[in-house]
Design a protein around this motif. Structure first.
Motif, PDB file in Angstrom:
ATOM      1  N   PHE A   1       0.843  -1.186   0.000  1.00 61.49           N
ATOM      2  CA  PHE A   1       0.000   0.000   0.000  1.00 61.49           C
ATOM      3  C   PHE A   1       0.885   1.245   0.000  1.00 61.49           C
ATOM      4  O   PHE A   1       1.967   1.256   0.575  1.00 61.49           O
ATOM      5  N   PRO A   2       0.423   2.306  -0.657  1.00 63.06           N
ATOM      6  CA  PRO A   2       1.251   3.514  -0.734  1.00 63.06           C
ATOM      7  C   PRO A   2       1.416   4.178   0.623  1.00 63.06           C
ATOM      8  O   PRO A   2       0.473   4.249   1.419  1.00 63.06           O
ATOM      9  N   ARG A   3       2.632   4.656   0.880  1.00 66.00           N
ATOM     10  CA  ARG A   3       2.925   5.360   2.129  1.00 66.00           C
ATOM     11  C   ARG A   3       3.487   6.731   1.784  1.00 66.00           C
ATOM     12  O   ARG A   3       4.264   6.881   0.844  1.00 66.00           O
ATOM     13  N   PRO A   4       3.113   7.753   2.565  1.00 62.05           N
ATOM     14  CA  PRO A   4       3.563   9.110   2.238  1.00 62.05           C
ATOM     15  C   PRO A   4       5.001   9.355   2.667  1.00 62.05           C
ATOM     16  O   PRO A   4       5.469   8.830   3.677  1.00 62.05           O
ATOM     17  N   GLN A   5       5.709  10.163   1.892  1.00 61.66           N
ATOM     18  CA  GLN A   5       7.064  10.580   2.217  1.00 61.66           C
ATOM     19  C   GLN A   5       7.141  12.100   2.139  1.00 61.66           C
ATOM     20  O   GLN A   5       6.614  12.712   1.213  1.00 61.66           O
ATOM     21  N   LEU A   6       7.787  12.697   3.127  1.00 57.52           N
ATOM     22  CA  LEU A   6       8.000  14.144   3.130  1.00 57.52           C
ATOM     23  C   LEU A   6       9.194  14.456   2.246  1.00 57.52           C
ATOM     24  O   LEU A   6      10.283  13.918   2.452  1.00 57.52           O
ATOM     25  N   ALA A   7       8.992  15.333   1.264  1.00 56.58           N
ATOM     26  CA  ALA A   7      10.039  15.608   0.271  1.00 56.58           C
ATOM     27  C   ALA A   7      10.292  17.109   0.157  1.00 56.58           C
ATOM     28  O   ALA A   7       9.457  17.928   0.538  1.00 56.58           O
ATOM     29  N   ARG A   8      11.437  17.437  -0.390  1.00 53.98           N
ATOM     30  CA  ARG A   8      11.783  18.841  -0.586  1.00 53.98           C
ATOM     31  C   ARG A   8      10.959  19.432  -1.736  1.00 53.98           C
ATOM     32  O   ARG A   8      10.638  18.737  -2.697  1.00 53.98           O
ATOM     33  N   PRO A   9      10.664  20.747  -1.656  1.00 55.37           N
ATOM     34  CA  PRO A   9       9.903  21.394  -2.723  1.00 55.37           C
ATOM     35  C   PRO A   9      10.807  21.854  -3.854  1.00 55.37           C
ATOM     36  O   PRO A   9      12.039  21.719  -3.787  1.00 55.37           O
ATOM     37  N   LEU A  10      10.196  22.432  -4.875  1.00 55.79           N
ATOM     38  CA  LEU A  10      10.972  22.970  -5.989  1.00 55.79           C
ATOM     39  C   LEU A  10      11.833  24.147  -5.551  1.00 55.79           C
ATOM     40  O   LEU A  10      13.000  24.257  -5.933  1.00 55.79           O
ATOM     41  N   ASP A  11      11.272  25.043  -4.723  1.00 48.58           N
ATOM     42  CA  ASP A  11      11.991  26.237  -4.286  1.00 48.58           C
ATOM     43  C   ASP A  11      12.852  25.912  -3.065  1.00 48.58           C
ATOM     44  O   ASP A  11      12.407  25.990  -1.926  1.00 48.58           O
ATOM     45  N   ARG A  12      14.109  25.554  -3.311  1.00 44.72           N
ATOM     46  CA  ARG A  12      14.992  25.188  -2.208  1.00 44.72           C
ATOM     47  C   ARG A  12      15.331  26.393  -1.335  1.00 44.72           C
ATOM     48  O   ARG A  12      15.683  26.230  -0.165  1.00 44.72           O
ATOM     49  N   ASN A  13      15.235  27.595  -1.883  1.00 40.80           N
ATOM     50  CA  ASN A  13      15.520  28.788  -1.093  1.00 40.80           C
ATOM     51  C   ASN A  13      14.467  28.999  -0.003  1.00 40.80           C
ATOM     52  O   ASN A  13      14.764  29.549   1.061  1.00 40.80           O
ATOM     53  N   LYS A  14      13.240  28.562  -0.257  1.00 44.00           N
ATOM     54  CA  LYS A  14      12.150  28.711   0.713  1.00 44.00           C
ATOM     55  C   LYS A  14      11.794  27.395   1.398  1.00 44.00           C
ATOM     56  O   LYS A  14      10.824  27.339   2.162  1.00 44.00           O
ATOM     57  N   ASP A  15      12.554  26.361   1.136  1.00 44.41           N
ATOM     58  CA  ASP A  15      12.298  25.016   1.667  1.00 44.41           C
ATOM     59  C   ASP A  15      11.994  25.038   3.165  1.00 44.41           C
ATOM     60  O   ASP A  15      12.804  25.473   3.975  1.00 44.41           O
TER      61      ASP A  15
END
Length: 383
Positions: free
Chosen positions: A140-154
Motif C-alpha cells: 500500500f502507498p505510504r507518504p514521504q515528506l520531500a523537498r519542494p521545488l523552491d529550495r531557497n524557501k524550503d
C-alpha cells in the motif's frame, strides 16, 4: 491560513478545484498573558486578513484558539530547555504538537485533509525499501515528506517531526512553485495579502522584540561567569545561559577581538568562549540525538544497527545545506549517533537534527550531546 500571502495563494489554488473547502485560522499565542490586553495584537490583523481573503474567495473560515495547547505542549517545554542553556526550535514542535496535532484532532475526520502554505512536497511510495528494518509484504502507498521545488524557501526542516498519519492527510499546493511565482499569482488574482511582507522570527516573540528581553519575562536572571575556554581566565559575567547561542559573538566589552561561544556548562552556569569565529573548538565531529522519531515509525533504516551505520544527509539548522553523515543506533530505539563526514561548526544541544535520504526526509530528534572540537591541524586542513 495564517494571513500571509502563501496561505492566501494556497486557498485560491484549492478554490479552483473540486473540494468542499473551508479555512481555519489558529490563534496560538495569548498576548493577555504578557500585557493583560489584546489591544494592538498582531494576531487580530492576521485574522482580519484571513477573513478578507476568504470573503473574496467565497469560502467559510473560522478561528480556533489553540493558545492553551501551544503553551503546554510547545512553550513550557522550550522554556525548560532555554533555562538549561539549550537551543530548542519551537517551530518544529508547533507543527508536530499544534498544527498537525491539536488542530488535526479538532477539525479532521477520515474524509478530511489539511492543506498548508508550507514550501514542502509529498511523495507516495509502495517500496518496502531495503533500508527498512522490519520485513513486510505490504504494497500500500505510504507518504514521504520531500523537498519542494523552491529550495531557497524550503520549509521541510520544520515539518520533520510530523507523523506518517498526519502527513498522509496533508496537501502542499505550493510544492512546485517558487516564491516569486506565488507573489505574482497573488497580484494577478488581486488577493488582499499580495503585498504583505514576510513574517520572521519566533511566532510568540514577534519581530519588534529582542528574544533575550522577551524570555527574561519568564526566566529569572541567573548570573554566571564567562570564561576563556583556552586559558580558563574569567572574562565577564552573564545573566543566564539562555541568552547565548553556540557559535555566536559573546559581545564581551573590552576584548581586542571577537570572542565566540564554544560551550555552555549548566552544572557550573558557565559560558566558555574562544577567540575568533573559526576556532577549532567551535567544530564537532559527531552528535547524539534523542527522542528520535522516524516518519515511518515502524520502518527505520535497516543499516542503522550495523556497525558501519548508513549514509545519509543531516541538517541541524533551517538555514543550512544538508551535509553528508553516517547514522547509527544509539543506546536505545529513541536515540541515534550521527557522525559528520566533515566536522561541523556551531552545533548546540537542543537543536533539531533532521536526517535525509537524498530529497526524502526520514525523521528527526533533539541533539543532546556534541563531540569535542576537532584538532587545530584538522581545521586548518579544511581551509
Amino acid at each position: 491560513m495564517s494571513g500571509g500571502v502563501d496561505s492566501s495563494v494556497t486557498a485560491r489554488l484549492l478554490a479552483e478545484q473540486d473540494y468542499d473547502l473551508s479555512a481555519v485560522f489558529m490563534r496560538n499565542w495569548d498576548t493577555r498573558d504578557e500585557s493583560a490586553t489584546d489591544s494592538g495584537c498582531e494576531w487580530k490583523k492576521d485574522w482580519e486578513d484571513v477573513q478578507r481573503v476568504c470573503k473574496m474567495l467565497d469560502i467559510p473560515c473560522k478561528l480556533i484558539d489553540l493558545s492553551r495547547e501551544y503553551w503546554t505542549r510547545v512553550f513550557e517545554p522550550c522554556l525548560r530547555l532555554w533555562e538549561k542553556g539549550e537551543t530548542p526550535n519551537p517551530d518544529i514542535w508547533c507543527n508536530r504538537e499544534v498544527k498537525f496535532g491539536a488542530l488535526f484532532d479538532r477539525i479532521t475526520s477520515e474524509d478530511t485533509w489539511l492543506a498548508t502554505g508550507h514550501y514542502a512536497d509529498k511523495a507516495w511510495s509502495t517500496q518496502t525499501t531495503s533500508r527498512s528494518s522490519i520485513p513486510t509484504s505490504a504494497t500500500f502507498p505510504r507518504p514521504q515528506l520531500a523537498r519542494p521545488l523552491d529550495r531557497n524557501k524550503d520549509q521541510t526542516y520544520y515539518l520533520a517531526a510530523i507523523t506518517e498519519a498526519s502527513l498522509a492527510r496533508t496537501l502542499f499546493p505550493l510544492a512546485r512553485l517558487k516564491k516569486p511565482e506565488v507573489r505574482d499569482l497573488a497580484r494577478q488574482w488581486g488577493l488582499p495579502t499580495a503585498q504583505r511582507e514576510e513574517s520572521m522570527g519566533v511566532c510568540f516573540v514577534g519581530e519588534k522584540k529582542r528574544f533575550d528581553q522577551f524570555i527574561a519575562q519568564y526566566i529569572p536572571p541567573c548570573q554566571g561567569q564567562i570564561v576563556d575556554h583556552i586559558t580558563g581566565k574569567v572574562l565577564g559575567t552573564h545573566q543566564g545561559l539562555w541568552s547565548f547561542t553556540i557559535g555566536q559573538n559573546a559581545r564581551i566589552p573590552g576584548m581586542p577581538e571577537r570572542m565566540c561561544v564554544a560551550r555552555k556548562d549548566p552544572s557550573k552556569n558557565e559560558v566558555r568562549v574562544v577567540p575568533g569565529s573559526d576556532h577549532p573548538a567551535l567544530y564537532v565531529k559527531s552528535i547524539v540525538a534523542e527522542e528520535w522519531s522516524w516518519i515511518w515509525a515502524d520502518s527505520p533504516p535497516a543499516e542503522i544497527r550495523d556497525e558501519s551505520g548508513f549514509g545519509a544527509r543531516v541538517q541541524f539548522r533551517h538555514r543550512m545545506l544538508d551535509v553528508p553523515c553516517t547514522v547509527r543506533q544509539g543506546t536505545d530505539d529513541r536515540s541515534v549517533v550521527i557522525t559528520f563526514d566533515e566536522p561541523q561548526k556551531a552545533v548546540a544541544a537542543g537543536q533539531i537534527a533532521v536526517v535525509w535520504d537524498d530529497a526524502i526526509c526520514l525523521g528527526c530528534g533533539i541533539i543532546t550531546e556534541a563531540g569535542d572540537g576537532v584538532a587545530a591541524s584538522d581545521a586548518m586542513a579544511r581551509r
